[in-house]
Motif scaffolding. Structure first.
Motif, PDB file in Angstrom:
ATOM      1  N   ARG A  49       0.829  -1.209   0.000  1.00 36.03           N
ATOM      2  CA  ARG A  49       0.000   0.000   0.000  1.00 36.03           C
ATOM      3  C   ARG A  49       0.863   1.258   0.000  1.00 36.03           C
ATOM      4  O   ARG A  49       0.481   2.277  -0.577  1.00 36.03           O
ATOM      5  CB  ARG A  49      -0.962  -0.013   1.186  1.00 36.03           C
ATOM      6  N   GLU A 207      -8.359   4.293   0.175  1.00 37.65           N
ATOM      7  CA  GLU A 207      -8.056   2.933   0.637  1.00 37.65           C
ATOM      8  C   GLU A 207      -6.564   2.626   0.632  1.00 37.65           C
ATOM      9  O   GLU A 207      -6.046   1.983   1.557  1.00 37.65           O
ATOM     10  CB  GLU A 207      -8.798   1.919  -0.228  1.00 37.65           C
ATOM     11  N   ASN A 208      -5.842   3.065  -0.392  1.00 35.66           N
ATOM     12  CA  ASN A 208      -4.426   2.749  -0.503  1.00 35.66           C
ATOM     13  C   ASN A 208      -3.522   3.886  -0.039  1.00 35.66           C
ATOM     14  O   ASN A 208      -2.322   3.902  -0.358  1.00 35.66           O
ATOM     15  CB  ASN A 208      -4.086   2.361  -1.942  1.00 35.66           C
ATOM     16  N   SER A 241      -4.724   2.630   5.771  1.00 39.97           N
ATOM     17  CA  SER A 241      -6.052   3.188   6.036  1.00 39.97           C
ATOM     18  C   SER A 241      -6.880   2.257   6.920  1.00 39.97           C
ATOM     19  O   SER A 241      -7.620   2.708   7.793  1.00 39.97           O
ATOM     20  CB  SER A 241      -6.785   3.444   4.716  1.00 39.97           C
ATOM     21  N   TYR A 242      -6.733   0.956   6.705  1.00 38.36           N
ATOM     22  CA  TYR A 242      -7.488  -0.010   7.511  1.00 38.36           C
ATOM     23  C   TYR A 242      -7.024  -0.007   8.960  1.00 38.36           C
ATOM     24  O   TYR A 242      -7.840  -0.072   9.892  1.00 38.36           O
ATOM     25  CB  TYR A 242      -7.357  -1.412   6.913  1.00 38.36           C
ATOM     26  N   LEU A 253     -13.351   5.275   4.922  1.00 38.35           N
ATOM     27  CA  LEU A 253     -12.431   4.821   3.888  1.00 38.35           C
ATOM     28  C   LEU A 253     -13.105   4.925   2.526  1.00 38.35           C
ATOM     29  O   LEU A 253     -14.226   4.446   2.352  1.00 38.35           O
ATOM     30  CB  LEU A 253     -12.015   3.363   4.118  1.00 38.35           C
ATOM     31  N   LYS A 255     -13.102   3.484  -0.951  1.00 37.95           N
ATOM     32  CA  LYS A 255     -12.593   2.297  -1.633  1.00 37.95           C
ATOM     33  C   LYS A 255     -12.033   2.664  -3.005  1.00 37.95           C
ATOM     34  O   LYS A 255     -12.519   3.582  -3.666  1.00 37.95           O
ATOM     35  CB  LYS A 255     -13.697   1.251  -1.783  1.00 37.95           C
ATOM     36  N   GLU A 256     -11.002   1.936  -3.404  1.00 35.13           N
ATOM     37  CA  GLU A 256     -10.363   2.157  -4.700  1.00 35.13           C
ATOM     38  C   GLU A 256     -10.555   0.939  -5.599  1.00 35.13           C
ATOM     39  O   GLU A 256     -10.689  -0.184  -5.109  1.00 35.13           O
ATOM     40  CB  GLU A 256      -8.864   2.416  -4.517  1.00 35.13           C
ATOM     41  N   THR A 258      -9.436  -2.055  -8.229  1.00 37.03           N
ATOM     42  CA  THR A 258      -8.277  -2.946  -8.230  1.00 37.03           C
ATOM     43  C   THR A 258      -7.085  -2.282  -8.917  1.00 37.03           C
ATOM     44  O   THR A 258      -7.199  -1.769 -10.021  1.00 37.03           O
ATOM     45  CB  THR A 258      -8.615  -4.260  -8.965  1.00 37.03           C
ATOM     46  N   ASP A 271     -17.720   8.376  -4.896  1.00 32.58           N
ATOM     47  CA  ASP A 271     -17.832   7.967  -3.495  1.00 32.58           C
ATOM     48  C   ASP A 271     -17.444   9.107  -2.564  1.00 32.58           C
ATOM     49  O   ASP A 271     -18.133   9.400  -1.581  1.00 32.58           O
ATOM     50  CB  ASP A 271     -16.941   6.746  -3.263  1.00 32.58           C
TER      51      ASP A 271
END
Length: 306
Positions: A49, A207-208, A241-242, A253, A255-256, A258, A271
Motif C-alpha cells: 500500500r 483505501e491505498n 487506512s485499515y 475509507l 474504496k479504490e 483494483t 464515493d
C-alpha cells in the motif's frame, strides 16, 4: 514477487494479449492475467500500500479539485514571504455551496514536482493555508483539506523562516476554527507536515493511502539503523487506512478499484463526493459550540491512544 514486479509482469502479459486473436491461447493468457491480478491485489501488505500510495500514475490533488469543485479560483501567497506551490488553496463551489479548498500538491511531471517541491511544504505554504482558513471562518465557508506529502520540507532555509512555528500555528488554529473542516488523505500523509492540515471534524482516507509519523524508511533507519528493513517497518507502524480506521483515527475509507484509483478515478470521486456532501450537511446542522467540543474530544481521544 513484489507488487512492482507483479505489475510489470501484468503489463507485459497485457501487451502480449493485444497481439493475439481470439482462441485457446488468448483465453489461457486472459485467465493467467486475471489470476495474477487477483493474487497481486487481494492480499496487499502494508508495504504494497505504501508503493501504491507512491505510484507515479496516482492522481494528485489537482485532479480532485478539478473533479469535485466548479468555478475554483486559486489564491496565492502568505503575505509574509511568498507563494508556496506545494499548497494549492482557493475558493470553489461544491454542489453550489461555497467552500475553501487547501491541498498539498505533488506534480505529475519531473518539472512540476520540482516546482511543487514534491509536495513538501515550506513555512509560507502553511501560512497561506492559515490565511485561507481564517478567511473561510470569517465568511462561514466550510473547509476541505487534501493531504498528500511525505513531510514538511526539512531544509535549513525552511527552519530559518519558522517551519516548526508555522506547523504549530496550523494545529492551534484548526483545532478551534469556527467552521466545519473535513480532511481527505489522498496518498502519503507523513509527519507534522501532514498533521498540520489534518486537524478536522472528519478525516477520511483513500483505501491505498498511508498516514504516519514518518516514512517506513525513516522508521527503519532510526529504530534499527537499517533502512533496508523498510518493508518490515511498514508492518510494524500500522500506517494503512485499515489500521487507522480500526483504531478510530480515520472516520471513513474511500474504496479504490483494483490496482489503485488511477484505474477508475471517476468511481473514487463519486464515493468521495457523496461522503463530503453527507458530512457537510450533518456538520452544518450542529451548533458551533457542539462542533468544536466534538473536534476537541476527537483529538483528545487520539492522544489517549498514542
Amino acid at each position: 514477487m513484489s507488487l512492482i514486479d507483479n505489475e510489470r509482469k501484468i503489463k507485459e502479459l497485457q501487451a502480449h494479449l493485444i497481439t493475439l486473436e481470439a482462441g485457446e491461447e488468448y483465453d489461457l493468457l486472459t485467465n493467467e492475467i486475471d489470476e495474477l491480478i487477483k493474487a497481486t491485489y487481494d492480499n496487499l501488505t502494508a508495504w504494497d500500500r505504501v508503493c501504491l500510495a507512491r505510484h507515479p500514475s496516482r492522481p494528485k490533488a489537482s485532479d480532485f479539485i478539478e473533479g469535485l469543485f466548479h468555478d475554483f479560483y486559486e489564491l496565492h501567497g502568505d503575505r509574509y514571504y511568498g507563494d508556496d506551490q506545494a499548497i494549492i488553496g482557493g475558493i470553489g463551489y461544491f454542489h453550489d455551496m461555497p467552500v475553501t479548498v487547501i491541498a498539498q500538491a505533488k506534480g505529475k511531471t519531473l518539472q512540476e514536482n520540482l516546482d511543487r517541491n514534491f509536495g513538501m511544504c515550506n513555512p509560507e505554504g502553511y501560512r497561506k493555508a492559515l490565511r485561507l482558513a481564517k478567511q473561510a471562518e470569517k465568511f462561514h465557508r466550510p473547509i476541505i483539506t487534501f493531504v498528500d506529502t511525505a513531510g514538511a520540507y526539512p531544509g535549513i532555509e525552511a527552519e530559518e523562516r519558522g517551519q516548526a512555528q508555522a506547523i504549530a500555528e496550523c494545529l492551534y488554529t484548526f483545532s478551534d476554527i469556527k467552521t466545519p473542516v473535513i480532511c481527505v488523505v489522498l496518498s502519503e500523509g507523513g509527519s507534522g507536515g501532514a498533521l498540520a492540515l489534518s486537524v478536522a471534524d472528519r478525516i477520511c482516507m483513500l483505501e491505498n493511502a498511508v498516514y504516519s509519523v514518518l516514512s517506513p524508511e525513516g522508521f527503519a533507519s532510526i529504530l534499527w539503523k537499517d533502512e533496508t528493513r523498510s518493508q518490515e517497518a511498514a508492518e510494524v507502524m500500522k500506517l494503512t487506512s485499515y489500521d487507522l480506521y480500526h483504531k478510530g483515527i480515520v472516520d471513513y475509507l474511500v474504496k479504490e478499484p483494483t490496482g489503485g484509483m488511477q484505474n477508475d478515478l471517476k468511481l473514487v470521486l463519486h464515493d468521495l463526493d457523496r461522503y463530503l456532501w453527507d458530512e457537510f450537511k450533518r456538520l452544518k446542522t450542529m451548533k458551533e459550540k457542539d462542533m468544536l467540543e466534538k473536534r476537541y474530544e476527537k483529538f483528545r481521544q487520539m492522544g489517549r491512544m498514542s
